[in-house]
Motif scaffolding. Structure first.
Motif, PDB file in Angstrom:
ATOM      1  N   PRO A 197       0.921  -1.161   0.111  1.00 54.86           N
ATOM      2  CA  PRO A 197       0.069   0.085   0.112  1.00 54.86           C
ATOM      3  C   PRO A 197       0.684   1.165  -0.124  1.00 54.86           C
ATOM      4  CG  PRO A 197      -0.778  -1.483   1.732  1.00 54.86           C
ATOM      5  CD  PRO A 197       0.439  -2.137   1.200  1.00 54.86           C
ATOM      6  N   MET A 198       2.111   1.171   0.458  1.00 57.52           N
ATOM      7  CA  MET A 198       3.045   2.295   0.448  1.00 57.52           C
ATOM      8  C   MET A 198       3.272   2.705  -1.056  1.00 57.52           C
ATOM      9  SD  MET A 198       5.279   1.537   3.755  1.00 57.52           S
ATOM     10  CE  MET A 198       5.997   3.069   3.929  1.00 57.52           C
ATOM     11  N   VAL A 199       3.290   1.645  -1.605  1.00 58.53           N
ATOM     12  CA  VAL A 199       3.915   1.889  -3.077  1.00 58.53           C
ATOM     13  C   VAL A 199       2.935   3.124  -3.953  1.00 58.53           C
ATOM     14  CG1 VAL A 199       3.921   0.994  -5.283  1.00 58.53           C
ATOM     15  CG2 VAL A 199       5.178  -0.089  -3.362  1.00 58.53           C
ATOM     16  N   GLY A 200       1.770   2.828  -3.557  1.00 60.42           N
ATOM     17  CA  GLY A 200       0.965   4.027  -4.196  1.00 60.42           C
ATOM     18  C   GLY A 200       0.316   3.363  -5.593  1.00 60.42           C
ATOM     19  N   PHE A 201      -0.045   4.368  -6.460  1.00 58.60           N
ATOM     20  CA  PHE A 201      -0.521   3.932  -7.648  1.00 58.60           C
ATOM     21  C   PHE A 201      -2.121   3.360  -7.582  1.00 58.60           C
ATOM     22  CE2 PHE A 201       4.122   2.506  -8.659  1.00 58.60           C
ATOM     23  CZ  PHE A 201       4.455   3.662  -9.546  1.00 58.60           C
ATOM     24  N   ALA A 202      -2.731   3.220  -8.621  1.00 53.30           N
ATOM     25  CA  ALA A 202      -4.011   2.980  -8.565  1.00 53.30           C
ATOM     26  C   ALA A 202      -4.366   1.474  -8.180  1.00 53.30           C
ATOM     27  CB  ALA A 202      -4.879   3.239  -9.911  1.00 53.30           C
ATOM     28  N   SER A 203      -5.270   1.221  -7.093  1.00 54.53           N
ATOM     29  CA  SER A 203      -5.338  -0.077  -6.486  1.00 54.53           C
ATOM     30  C   SER A 203      -6.875  -0.340  -6.509  1.00 54.53           C
ATOM     31  CB  SER A 203      -4.638  -0.352  -5.390  1.00 54.53           C
ATOM     32  OG  SER A 203      -5.363   0.570  -4.319  1.00 54.53           O
ATOM     33  N   THR A 204      -7.352  -1.809  -6.651  1.00 50.83           N
ATOM     34  CA  THR A 204      -8.440  -2.210  -6.421  1.00 50.83           C
ATOM     35  C   THR A 204      -8.478  -3.571  -5.753  1.00 50.83           C
ATOM     36  OG1 THR A 204     -10.352  -2.610  -7.548  1.00 50.83           O
ATOM     37  CG2 THR A 204      -8.721  -3.194  -8.878  1.00 50.83           C
ATOM     38  N   GLU A 205      -9.626  -4.159  -5.367  1.00 47.85           N
ATOM     39  CA  GLU A 205      -9.664  -5.571  -4.760  1.00 47.85           C
ATOM     40  C   GLU A 205     -10.388  -6.517  -5.651  1.00 47.85           C
ATOM     41  OE1 GLU A 205     -11.561  -4.930  -0.949  1.00 47.85           O
ATOM     42  OE2 GLU A 205      -9.973  -3.516  -0.288  1.00 47.85           O
ATOM     43  N   VAL A 206     -10.232  -7.614  -5.641  1.00 46.96           N
ATOM     44  CA  VAL A 206     -11.000  -8.817  -6.299  1.00 46.96           C
ATOM     45  C   VAL A 206     -11.371  -9.614  -5.206  1.00 46.96           C
ATOM     46  CG1 VAL A 206     -10.799 -10.865  -7.647  1.00 46.96           C
ATOM     47  CG2 VAL A 206     -10.032  -8.638  -8.379  1.00 46.96           C
ATOM     48  N   ARG A 207     -12.860  -9.692  -4.778  1.00 48.12           N
ATOM     49  CA  ARG A 207     -12.948 -10.770  -3.590  1.00 48.12           C
ATOM     50  C   ARG A 207     -13.151 -12.183  -4.245  1.00 48.12           C
ATOM     51  NH1 ARG A 207     -14.434  -8.162   0.819  1.00 48.12           N
ATOM     52  NH2 ARG A 207     -13.903  -6.056   0.797  1.00 48.12           N
ATOM     53  N   TYR A 208     -12.750 -13.012  -3.386  1.00 53.04           N
ATOM     54  CA  TYR A 208     -13.046 -14.551  -3.550  1.00 53.04           C
ATOM     55  C   TYR A 208     -13.309 -15.285  -2.321  1.00 53.04           C
ATOM     56  CZ  TYR A 208      -8.327 -14.978  -1.794  1.00 53.04           C
ATOM     57  OH  TYR A 208      -7.011 -15.032  -1.098  1.00 53.04           O
ATOM     58  N   ALA A 209     -13.658 -16.619  -2.397  1.00 54.77           N
ATOM     59  CA  ALA A 209     -13.787 -17.330  -1.120  1.00 54.77           C
ATOM     60  C   ALA A 209     -12.560 -18.372  -1.206  1.00 54.77           C
ATOM     61  CB  ALA A 209     -15.179 -18.127  -1.498  1.00 54.77           C
ATOM     62  N   ARG A 210     -12.220 -18.351  -0.033  1.00 54.56           N
ATOM     63  CA  ARG A 210     -10.821 -19.198   0.347  1.00 54.56           C
ATOM     64  C   ARG A 210     -11.284 -20.648   0.698  1.00 54.56           C
ATOM     65  NH1 ARG A 210      -5.163 -18.170   1.692  1.00 54.56           N
ATOM     66  NH2 ARG A 210      -4.697 -19.363   3.457  1.00 54.56           N
ATOM     67  N   ALA A 211     -10.654 -21.612   0.025  1.00 57.95           N
ATOM     68  CA  ALA A 211     -10.922 -23.069   0.259  1.00 57.95           C
ATOM     69  C   ALA A 211      -9.908 -23.525   1.388  1.00 57.95           C
ATOM     70  CB  ALA A 211     -10.706 -23.625  -1.160  1.00 57.95           C
ATOM     71  N   VAL A 212     -10.037 -24.624   1.586  1.00 58.20           N
ATOM     72  CA  VAL A 212      -9.128 -25.562   2.458  1.00 58.20           C
ATOM     73  C   VAL A 212      -7.855 -25.779   1.654  1.00 58.20           C
ATOM     74  CG1 VAL A 212     -10.697 -26.394   4.011  1.00 58.20           C
ATOM     75  CG2 VAL A 212     -10.456 -27.619   2.041  1.00 58.20           C
ATOM     76  N   ARG A 213      -6.774 -25.927   2.351  1.00 56.53           N
ATOM     77  CA  ARG A 213      -5.528 -26.395   1.962  1.00 56.53           C
ATOM     78  C   ARG A 213      -5.973 -27.697   0.945  1.00 56.53           C
ATOM     79  NH1 ARG A 213       0.062 -27.111   1.991  1.00 56.53           N
ATOM     80  NH2 ARG A 213       0.923 -25.054   2.548  1.00 56.53           N
ATOM     81  N   LEU A 214      -5.493 -27.883  -0.165  1.00 59.17           N
ATOM     82  CA  LEU A 214      -5.405 -29.137  -0.951  1.00 59.17           C
ATOM     83  C   LEU A 214      -4.935 -30.434  -0.171  1.00 59.17           C
ATOM     84  CD1 LEU A 214      -4.748 -28.126  -4.689  1.00 59.17           C
ATOM     85  CD2 LEU A 214      -7.017 -28.916  -3.684  1.00 59.17           C
ATOM     86  N   ALA A 215      -3.831 -30.372   0.207  1.00 59.82           N
ATOM     87  CA  ALA A 215      -2.904 -31.482   0.838  1.00 59.82           C
ATOM     88  C   ALA A 215      -2.011 -30.886   1.728  1.00 59.82           C
ATOM     89  CB  ALA A 215      -2.659 -32.587  -0.105  1.00 59.82           C
ATOM     90  N   GLY A 216      -1.384 -31.699   2.504  1.00 62.85           N
ATOM     91  CA  GLY A 216      -0.268 -31.315   3.432  1.00 62.85           C
ATOM     92  C   GLY A 216      -0.731 -30.370   4.605  1.00 62.85           C
ATOM     93  N   GLU A 217       0.306 -30.026   5.375  1.00 67.08           N
ATOM     94  CA  GLU A 217      -0.105 -29.194   6.568  1.00 67.08           C
ATOM     95  C   GLU A 217       0.227 -27.679   6.142  1.00 67.08           C
ATOM     96  OE1 GLU A 217       2.092 -30.542   9.598  1.00 67.08           O
ATOM     97  OE2 GLU A 217       0.985 -32.402   9.974  1.00 67.08           O
ATOM     98  N   SER A 218      -0.209 -26.813   6.825  1.00 68.32           N
ATOM     99  CA  SER A 218       0.044 -25.474   6.864  1.00 68.32           C
ATOM    100  C   SER A 218       1.597 -25.208   6.920  1.00 68.32           C
ATOM    101  CB  SER A 218      -0.751 -24.606   7.755  1.00 68.32           C
ATOM    102  OG  SER A 218       0.014 -23.354   7.830  1.00 68.32           O
ATOM    103  N   LYS A 219       2.282 -24.300   6.284  1.00 68.33           N
ATOM    104  CA  LYS A 219       3.700 -24.219   6.655  1.00 68.33           C
ATOM    105  C   LYS A 219       3.964 -22.976   7.261  1.00 68.33           C
ATOM    106  CE  LYS A 219       4.601 -27.726   3.566  1.00 68.33           C
ATOM    107  NZ  LYS A 219       3.134 -28.070   3.591  1.00 68.33           N
ATOM    108  N   TYR A 220       2.762 -22.486   7.833  1.00 74.29           N
ATOM    109  CA  TYR A 220       2.925 -21.449   8.653  1.00 74.29           C
ATOM    110  C   TYR A 220       2.281 -21.873  10.288  1.00 74.29           C
ATOM    111  CZ  TYR A 220       3.842 -17.377   6.424  1.00 74.29           C
ATOM    112  OH  TYR A 220       4.566 -16.132   5.701  1.00 74.29           O
ATOM    113  N   PRO A 221       3.170 -22.709  11.047  1.00 76.13           N
ATOM    114  CA  PRO A 221       3.062 -23.012  12.413  1.00 76.13           C
ATOM    115  C   PRO A 221       2.781 -21.756  13.246  1.00 76.13           C
ATOM    116  CG  PRO A 221       4.986 -23.487  12.046  1.00 76.13           C
ATOM    117  CD  PRO A 221       4.554 -22.988  10.602  1.00 76.13           C
TER     118      PRO A 221
END
Ligand code: UDP
Ligand code: MG
Length: 326
Positions: A197-221
């Motif tokens: 956001p600090m970079v500036g320029f014109a920005s917008t959002e695209v909304r989507y539904a987040r799914a569950v991880r396909l396989a394996g565990e989160s790499k963010y413990p």
């Protein structure tokens, strides 16, 4: 935005991968389909490609990436010399895409983010936006703990004046100029979500539904989540340091009021203040001081690390279809 659409860009999709052998085949398949579809529809140029960044995986991820590169002209692979973490792996990938790329999308390998949103991102880019954030519509697929902690984290960040798009992780499109601007932030503790956001320029959002991880565990413990949150706060703002000063001031005022109270009680002759209050205040002050020192220490640590100007990653190899190594 502008009346005239931008021409179809040469797009690079950057995917950091750490021990993702379980999801990789599916991820490759889906992203290739997506890329092919977009080329067919004339949304992007035919020389657009996928760039998989192997962040020091200890499983067969790199072997799979190499195989994918051999079999596909639209796949490139970047190997880091060791595991540097998600943010650095992403920066490495963004740095590696060559100069003729006009737009980059970053996405996680587990495809929790809806890849169809990429189409909308490219459409927004062509309509004139330089930064397109992928924003999760809901977080039902996350655990209660992850949801609540994330909500609090965004609240704390906002209250400290850090501009950040809520429910947006590192799924976004950047135009060439936004990418170049982002890469000029050379801090070794890059918190990309706060920098964009600090970079500036014109920005917008695209909304989507987040799914569950396909396989394996989160790499963010939890450990990595806390580290990211701490980095996010301490690399973006000095408000906690100011809070310490404010807290110190308030405690001093409180102490003065108590002192005044003690004097009054003494003068009116009915004062015997017991030791519990003394012991309590010693403990309380001890706690406040330790906490404050900890926060200050966190910043000093950051200064120490930043002054070293250590490289954020080392590239072992960048491979493309003709197996030429760069
Ligand atoms: N990742 C990485 N290096 C790391 C940890 C994670 O490159 O040290 C990648 C991982 O392969 C995935 C992305 O970062 O593509 C996000 O990780 P994950 O999906 O495990 O995080 P979560 O969605 O659980 O927050
Ligand atoms: Mg994930």
């Amino acid at each position: 935005m502008s009346e005239q659409l931008r021409p179809a860009p040469r797009l690079a999709i950057v995917v950091p991968c750490y021990n993702e052998e379980e999801v990789f085949p599916y991820c490759l398949l889906e992203l290739k389909k997506l890329l092919g579809g977009m080329v067919e529809d004339g949304l992007i140029r035919p020389d657009s490609f996928l760039l998989f960044v192997n962040d020091g995986s200890r499983d067969t991820t790199w072997e799979q990436i190499t195989e994918a590169v051999l079999g596909n002209t639209c796949v490139q692979g970047l190997k880091l010399s060791r595991n540097e973490g998600h943010q650095s792996a992403l920066i490495a990938g963004l740095t590696a895409v060559d100069g003729s790329v006009e737009a980059v999308v970053s996405i996680d390998a587990d495809l929790q983010d809806d890849i169809n949103a990429v189409r909308h991102m490219v459409e927004a880019y062509r309509a004139g936006y330089d930064v397109v954030y992928g924003v999760r519509e809901n977080r039902q697929t996350d655990t209660w703990f992850k949801r609540t902690s994330a909500e609090w984290f965004y609240r704390v960040m906002t209250s400290m004046g850090i501009r950040q798009v809520s429910n947006h992780a590192d799924f976004r499109l950047l135009s060439r100029r936004a990418l170049d601007a982002l890469l000029r932030y050379s801090e070794s503790n890059a918190y990309i979500r706060g920098l964009v956001p600090m970079v500036g320029f014109a920005s917008t959002e695209v909304r989507y539904a987040r799914a569950v991880r396909l396989a394996g565990e989160s790499k963010y413990p939890l450990r990595k989540m806390v580290a990211l949150a701490m980095d996010g706060i301490t690399s973006m703002t000095i408000v906690p340091l100011r809070l310490i000063a404010a807290m110190g001031f308030c405690i001093c005022v409180l102490a003065l009021i108590i002192a005044f109270y003690v004097v009054v009680m003494k003068l009116t002759g009915n004062a015997v203040l017991g030791w519990p209050s003394i012991v309590l205040s010693i403990f309380f002050m001890g706690g406040v001081q330790m906490l404050s020192l900890g926060i200050i220490g966190e910043y000093i640590g950051k200064i120490y690390l930043e002054t070293k100007k250590r490289p954020r990653f080392h590239v072992e190899s960048l491979i493309q279809n003709d197996m030429s190594e760069k």
